[in-house]
Design a protein around this motif. Structure first.
Motif, PDB file in Angstrom:
ATOM      1  N   GLY A 100       0.820  -1.200   0.000  1.00  0.00           N
ATOM      2  CA  GLY A 100       0.000   0.000   0.000  1.00  0.00           C
ATOM      3  C   GLY A 100       0.856   1.254   0.000  1.00  0.00           C
ATOM      4  N   TYR A 101       0.472   2.234   0.813  1.00  0.00           N
ATOM      5  CA  TYR A 101       1.166   3.516   0.825  1.00  0.00           C
ATOM      6  C   TYR A 101       2.494   3.432   1.573  1.00  0.00           C
ATOM      7  CZ  TYR A 101      -3.471   5.047  -0.552  1.00  0.00           C
ATOM      8  OH  TYR A 101      -4.668   5.181  -1.205  1.00  0.00           O
ATOM      9  N   PRO A 102       3.478   4.223   1.166  1.00  0.00           N
ATOM     10  CA  PRO A 102       4.759   4.227   1.883  1.00  0.00           C
ATOM     11  C   PRO A 102       4.602   4.555   3.363  1.00  0.00           C
ATOM     12  CG  PRO A 102       4.956   5.355  -0.224  1.00  0.00           C
ATOM     13  CD  PRO A 102       3.496   5.078  -0.029  1.00  0.00           C
ATOM     14  N   ASP A 103       3.637   5.410   3.685  1.00  0.00           N
ATOM     15  CA  ASP A 103       3.347   5.746   5.075  1.00  0.00           C
ATOM     16  C   ASP A 103       2.015   5.113   5.458  1.00  0.00           C
ATOM     17  OD1 ASP A 103       2.850   6.790   7.558  1.00  0.00           O
ATOM     18  OD2 ASP A 103       2.728   8.888   6.905  1.00  0.00           O
ATOM     19  N   PRO A 104       2.003   4.024   6.216  1.00  0.00           N
ATOM     20  CA  PRO A 104       0.734   3.369   6.563  1.00  0.00           C
ATOM     21  C   PRO A 104      -0.237   4.265   7.323  1.00  0.00           C
ATOM     22  CG  PRO A 104       2.595   1.938   7.058  1.00  0.00           C
ATOM     23  CD  PRO A 104       3.152   3.291   6.751  1.00  0.00           C
TER      24      PRO A 104
END
Length: 320
Positions: free
Chosen positions: A78-82
């Protein structure tokens, strides 16, 4: 750390913060009323449940993990920053399949045998290629040493997602629509609907020790329709049957058509029925097959001995 704090932190990680919801995603009135009705019930006494009438396999078992590599699996990140996962506008794109998959999913040796290793730092999933229906799935898991939770109250978290369908990252840019057999400290076996169009029904009782709306699976309890991002989006397992951290746990998932049974270390903890998706025309269509996902959601996790065999009937849960 007390049990309630652990559950509250985990719930926040799983997207229960209502400020992140759009007007269209606010709790549906019917599910809200039902949740309030459950909360008005008297506290339920604990149940001791057992599994009977285990089905015989109708064909040979097969391994979903070959013990050598990930050739039968596809990774998605998913996104680099969960921390932005549940925001309406995360401001970044999902990593997807192109980069750094091998840094997050791999085959390694643990306790003298090969196992699937999931790092857990970046949220996503490892998806098996097979489209499965009418099966008994068994696997073993144990927690690794590392966690990546952004708050102290977050329990170790992962999940076995089944009846997976649709596009990778369709849910919060991170998972595919599915039904979840939760793997989380204190809540392993919980039922979760993953995706706004996924539906399920189960029976529950009021447990004041849980966050609102205090829903815990109960044999013979009040029936609820589970709808993601509403008060009935998940139902806690009937009992915590997980072993201490560092030990291997055995999960059994029995699925026939649009029904399933969740079993943790031989203890039945939930049943679910009427699994479905909401079609574009608004009709409810039975969800009877799909792939499985092993989540990456904040905790290092090991999986091994992943087998599946065909069945034609479900076991039953009865009270002792």
């Amino acid at each position: 750390m007390d049990r309630l704090s652990t559950i509250v932190g985990a719930a926040l990680m799983c997207g229960l913060a209502t400020q992140a919801l759009t007007a269209q995603e606010r709790p549906a009135p019917a599910s809200t009323e039902l949740a309030r009705a459950v909360a008005g019930d008297p506290p339920a006494t604990p149940q001791r449940l057992r599994l009977v009438d285990r089905p015989r396999a109708t064909g040979p078992a097969r391994d979903l993990f070959n013990g050598r590599d990930l050739s039968d699996w596809e990774g998605w990140l998913g996104y680099p920053d969960p921390a932005v996962t549940y925001r309406d506008d995360p401001g970044s794109s999902a990593i997807g399949t192109a980069r750094r998959i091998e840094e997050h999913f791999a085959v390694r040796t643990v306790d003298g045998a090969p196992a699937l290793w999931i790092k857990g730092e970046t949220w996503g999933s490892l998806v098996h290629r097979a489209d499965l229906r009418d099966y008994h799935l068994r696997l073993e898991f144990k927690w690794g040493a590392k966690t990546y939770a952004p708050r102290e109250t977050q329990a170790q978290n992962n999940g076995l997602l089944y009846h997976t369908h649709g596009q990778p990252g369709a849910v919060f840019g991170t998972w595919s629509p599915s039904v979840e057999f939760e793997i989380m400290r204190g809540s392993t076996g919980m039922i979760v609907t993953v995706g706004k169009d996924v539906r399920a029904r189960t029976t529950v009782a009021y447990d004041p020790g849980l966050i609102e709306p205090h829903l815990r699976y109960r044999l013979g309890g009040r029936e609820v329709d589970m709808i993601n991002r509403t008060p009935t989006w998940n139902v806690e397992a009937g009992v915590d049957a997980e072993r201490p951290v560092g030990q291997w746990n055995t999960l059994d998932l029995y699925v026939v058509g649009d029904r399933a049974v969740h079993v943790v270390n031989g203890v039945p903890v939930a049943t679910v029925k009427d699994l479905a998706v909401i079609a574009p025309d608004g009709s409810r269509q039975a969800l009877t097959h799909g792939r499985i996902q092993l989540q990456s959601e904040g905790a290092e996790t090991w999986f091994r001995n992943i087998t599946v065999e065909p069945i034609k009937a479900l076991p039953r849960i009865v009270a002792r």
